[in-house]
Design a protein around this motif. Structure first.
Motif, short mmCIF file in Angstrom:
data_model
loop_
_atom_site.label_atom_id
_atom_site.label_comp_id
_atom_site.label_asym_id
_atom_site.label_seq_id
_atom_site.Cartn_x
_atom_site.Cartn_y
_atom_site.Cartn_z
N LYS A 153 -2.90 -6.48 -3.40
CA LYS A 153 -4.49 -5.54 -3.77
C LYS A 153 -5.04 -6.69 -2.49
CE LYS A 153 -4.71 -6.10 -7.89
NZ LYS A 153 -3.45 -6.30 -8.41
N ARG B 92 -13.94 -7.67 -4.59
CA ARG B 92 -12.59 -8.29 -4.37
C ARG B 92 -11.94 -9.16 -3.07
NH1 ARG B 92 -8.44 -5.18 -6.21
NH2 ARG B 92 -9.38 -3.30 -7.23
N VAL C 188 -10.90 -9.85 0.34
CA VAL C 188 -9.55 -8.91 1.25
C VAL C 188 -9.47 -9.51 2.84
CG1 VAL C 188 -9.69 -6.50 -0.15
CG2 VAL C 188 -11.52 -7.60 2.36
N GLU D 262 -5.38 -6.04 0.75
CA GLU D 262 -5.44 -4.97 1.54
C GLU D 262 -5.59 -3.37 1.23
OE1 GLU D 262 -1.82 -3.33 3.55
OE2 GLU D 262 -0.85 -5.67 3.24
N VAL D 263 -7.30 -2.87 2.02
CA VAL D 263 -8.03 -1.90 1.55
C VAL D 263 -7.81 -0.55 2.53
CG1 VAL D 263 -9.49 -2.92 0.31
CG2 VAL D 263 -10.25 -2.59 2.25
N LYS D 264 -7.92 0.18 2.76
CA LYS D 264 -8.37 1.13 3.91
C LYS D 264 -9.60 2.13 3.48
CE LYS D 264 -3.10 1.90 4.77
NZ LYS D 264 -2.58 3.16 5.33
N LEU E 190 -12.54 4.65 -0.47
CA LEU E 190 -11.59 2.99 0.05
C LEU E 190 -10.55 3.10 -1.23
CD1 LEU E 190 -12.43 0.00 -0.94
CD2 LEU E 190 -14.30 1.70 -1.86
N ASP E 191 -9.35 2.51 -0.54
CA ASP E 191 -8.02 2.76 -0.60
C ASP E 191 -8.17 1.19 -1.61
OD1 ASP E 191 -4.99 2.87 -2.42
OD2 ASP E 191 -4.51 4.06 -0.88
N VAL E 192 -7.90 0.73 -2.49
CA VAL E 192 -6.97 -0.73 -2.69
C VAL E 192 -5.84 -0.89 -3.21
CG1 VAL E 192 -9.44 -1.93 -3.89
CG2 VAL E 192 -8.10 -0.80 -5.75
N ASN E 193 -5.03 0.48 -3.55
CA ASN E 193 -3.62 0.14 -3.67
C ASN E 193 -2.65 0.59 -2.99
OD1 ASN E 193 -1.71 0.60 -6.07
ND2 ASN E 193 -2.10 2.47 -5.83
N ASN F 251 -9.17 -7.06 6.77
CA ASN F 251 -9.06 -5.96 7.03
C ASN F 251 -9.59 -5.70 7.82
OD1 ASN F 251 -11.04 -3.42 7.30
ND2 ASN F 251 -9.96 -2.32 5.90
#
Length: 616
Positions: free
Chosen positions: A304, A258, A260, A306-308, A296-299, A262
């Motif tokens: 979508k 994906r 991203v 941004e991720v954490k 990780l959080d893609v939501n 970050n």
């Protein structure tokens, strides 16, 4: 004032949602191509006209949609990717929110033809501004074709915020480039106003996808990177420090395929290159981080992008170390004429030979166009809209004949030989020619001439010494004649007391002085005699972000090394020159000063003779 509270109708809800999911033609392309990827396609064709404002067509050979689900696919929050909230912690598909098709159909005229394997006929559905107008059976191959016409025709206020046709085309080019690089196993064809912009072979070789999308010069300056840590894998290419750009546009990062953006990963990339490239220049990289979806959080946002991470520090250090490891294996001695890495073509340095063979094999192959050339070739043309024309997926294959193993050798093993060979042999086989302008040292060594910047070289050596002191926790400190009392905010005060060990490691002696005050009795020697202590706040901010003050402290060390190093216009005798070269020959990469300027430039004998017309 009393106001009536009412439920919005589905069409209004979809138009509002479209503002988040569909901001421009490139977001439409992103959502629909990601759907095609999730459909297990092996070939995808993207065609646009007028920057995607008037026409977007995406055709794939994926699994298709069953007849009974075609209309439901355009309803909000309808998806085949997840079923329960628990699925979000293990989602591996690019899409999963079930918003894209409904949002796009609400603000455009959409046609879709689809047929799954085993179904005798396909289904055509036509939706106009969110309203279904036609559903009928048609003949078509397995897969899905979606056509989006007249985007935002029913929300004209949105049209004012779109870029020009060329501007929107560049955004689409950017996103399809990234999607094709993140999925080298899929063959992509990108068509703009009837012009084929690029085609990727889809043979699961990232090197060939890069060659198809960019130019040969870009690929020649990339370094293969592959590293593993428990639960994480990093694979892709990073750019030579001599091959940089003026912005971050070509810092392309994927997580589990994906694309991203970050901040943690961006910082790791830039810290890895910090001493190796000039200020305000940015490295190139195409990297795919594979990590378990549960950490990780893609939501985070509907797009979508941004991720954490569950453990940001772990990811940061893994990527930083992986890039540093790859860069340390490179020969970073720029050529005096081209300011690019060069090596001799001999048995000790097979890397140049391999790249020469690769180049020769590519001479007659059309490998696509760089992003810059794509922009130059844009033109606005009227094109007949005919979604039933024949699209031949077999034409997507491009026979780029490159052996992946050869590229790996050239990018990793032989660069290590080149670097080691240069550093280990320089001391034994060099001849001092002299010093020019009281600034540069000229050496001769086995058919090559090296020009050394004496200030940059000495600056690097001092800088490394200071850094080793910090790493070994043996930082030389000095006591202040008059201890300094510093008043902090309550937040900074509590935070500093909880992290005193970090300041002690750096050579500080700090005590609690009561209230919100601290007293500083001792500081690192490298700071000299501080006139003020504002840098304390910088250290606190750095610790808050990354729990690692080394990156912040590098600037201070660099300034100290620069101040104490041998200067330009300082005459050096032969003993001083030999001592400098002896220390320099033991230096590990980077062969740059702490500010990114090269220490050594090289020029080979055959290049000199070529310029004097001794050889052709």
């Amino acid at each position: 004032m009393n106001r009536e509270i009412r439920l919005l109708d589905d069409l209004t809800i979809n138009k509002i949602a479209a503002g988040e999911v569909v901001e421009s033609p490139h977001s439409v392309v992103k959502e629909l191509v990601e759907n095609a990827i999730d459909a297990a396609s092996s070939a995808i064709i993207l065609e646009i006209q007028e920057g995607g404002k008037k026409y977007i067509r995406i055709t794939d050979n994926g699994v298709g949609i069953k007849e009974e689900y075609v209309e439901a696919a355009f309803m909000r929050h309808s998806t085949s990717k997840i079923a329960h909230i628990e699925d979000l912690s293990r989602v591996e598909s690019l899409g999963f929110r079930g918003e894209a098709l409904a949002s796009i159909a609400a603000v455009a005229q959409v046609e879709m033809i689809t047929r799954p394997e085993g179904q005798q006929h396909g289904v055509l559905i036509h939706i106009n501004g969110g309203k279904v107008e036609t559903i009928k059976k048609v003949g078509c191959p397995v897969g899905t074709t979606i056509i989006v016409k007249n985007l935002f025709f029913n929300t004209p206020a949105r049209l004012k915020f779109l870029k020009s046709n060329n501007g929107e085309t560049m955004k689409i080019t950017e996103i399809i480039t990234r999607l094709s690089l993140s999925n080298p196993s899929i063959s992509f064809k990108y068509i703009n106003n009837n012009n084929i912009m690029f085609t990727t072979p889809g043979n699961n070789m990232l090197s060939q996808a890069i060659l198809s999308v960019f130019n040969k010069e870009t690929f020649k300056n990339l370094i293969l990177l592959e590293d593993h840590q428990e639960g994480m894998t990093l694979h892709g290419y990073i750019g030579q420090p001599s091959f940089v750009r003026g912005n971050r546009n070509l810092q392309i990062v994927f997580i589990n395929g994906r694309y991203v953006k970050n901040k943690v990963i961006s910082r790791a990339i830039e810290v890895a290159y910090k001493e190796k490239i000039m200020i305000n220049k940015y490295p190139i990289c195409i990297l795919n981080l594979k990590i378990h979806p549960s950490v990780l959080d893609v939501n985070v946002h509907p797009a979508k992008i941004e991720v954490k991470f569950e453990d940001e520090e772990k990811v940061y250090h893994f990527i930083l170390k992986a890039i540093l490891k790859a860069l340390e294996k490179q020969s970073i001695v720029p050529n005096m004429l081209e300011l690019a890495p060069r090596t001799n073509i001999d048995k000790k340095q097979p890397q140049r030979q391999i790249l020469k063979v690769v180049e020769e094999k590519q001479e007659d192959i059309v490998i696509g166009k760089s992003l810059a050339s794509i922009q130059d070739q844009m033109s606005v043309q009227e094109t007949k809209e005919n979604y039933s024309k024949n699209l031949d997926f077999t034409s997507l294959k491009t026979p780029v004949e490159i052996v992946e193993e050869q590229i790996q050798i050239a990018s990793v093993e032989d660069h290590n030989i080149v670097q080691s060979s240069f550093l280990n042999s320089l001391l034994d086989r060099y001849h001092i020619v002299g010093q020019i302008f009281s600034t540069y040292i000229i050496l001769e060594n086995e058919g090559s001439m090296y020009l050394i910047d004496q200030h940059a070289a000495h600056e690097r050596l001092l800088y490394n010494t200071f850094r080793q002191e910090i790493k070994a926790e043996k930082v030389a400190s000095q006591r202040l004649l008059a201890p300094m009392v510093l008043e902090l905010s309550k937040e900074d005060y509590m935070f500093l007391l909880n992290h005193l060990y970090i300041f002690e490691k750096l050579g500080f002696e700090i005590e609690n002085f009561g209230g919100n005050d601290i007293i500083i009795r001792q500081v690192p020697m490298i700071l000299g005699r501080p006139q003020n202590f504002s840098f304390i706040y910088e250290i606190l901010d750095e610790v808050r972000k990354y729990n690692d003050v080394n990156a912040m402290f590098e600037d201070t060390i660099a300034k100290k090394a620069c101040k104490e190093a041998i200067k330009a216009n300082d005459k050096m005798d032969s003993i001083e020159i030999r001592k400098l070269i002896e220390d320099l020959s033991k230096l590990t990469p980077p062969l740059t000063c702490p500010h990114g300027r090269p220490i050594i430039l090289a020029m080979q004998k055959y290049e000199i003779e070529k310029h004097f017309k001794r050889i052709q």
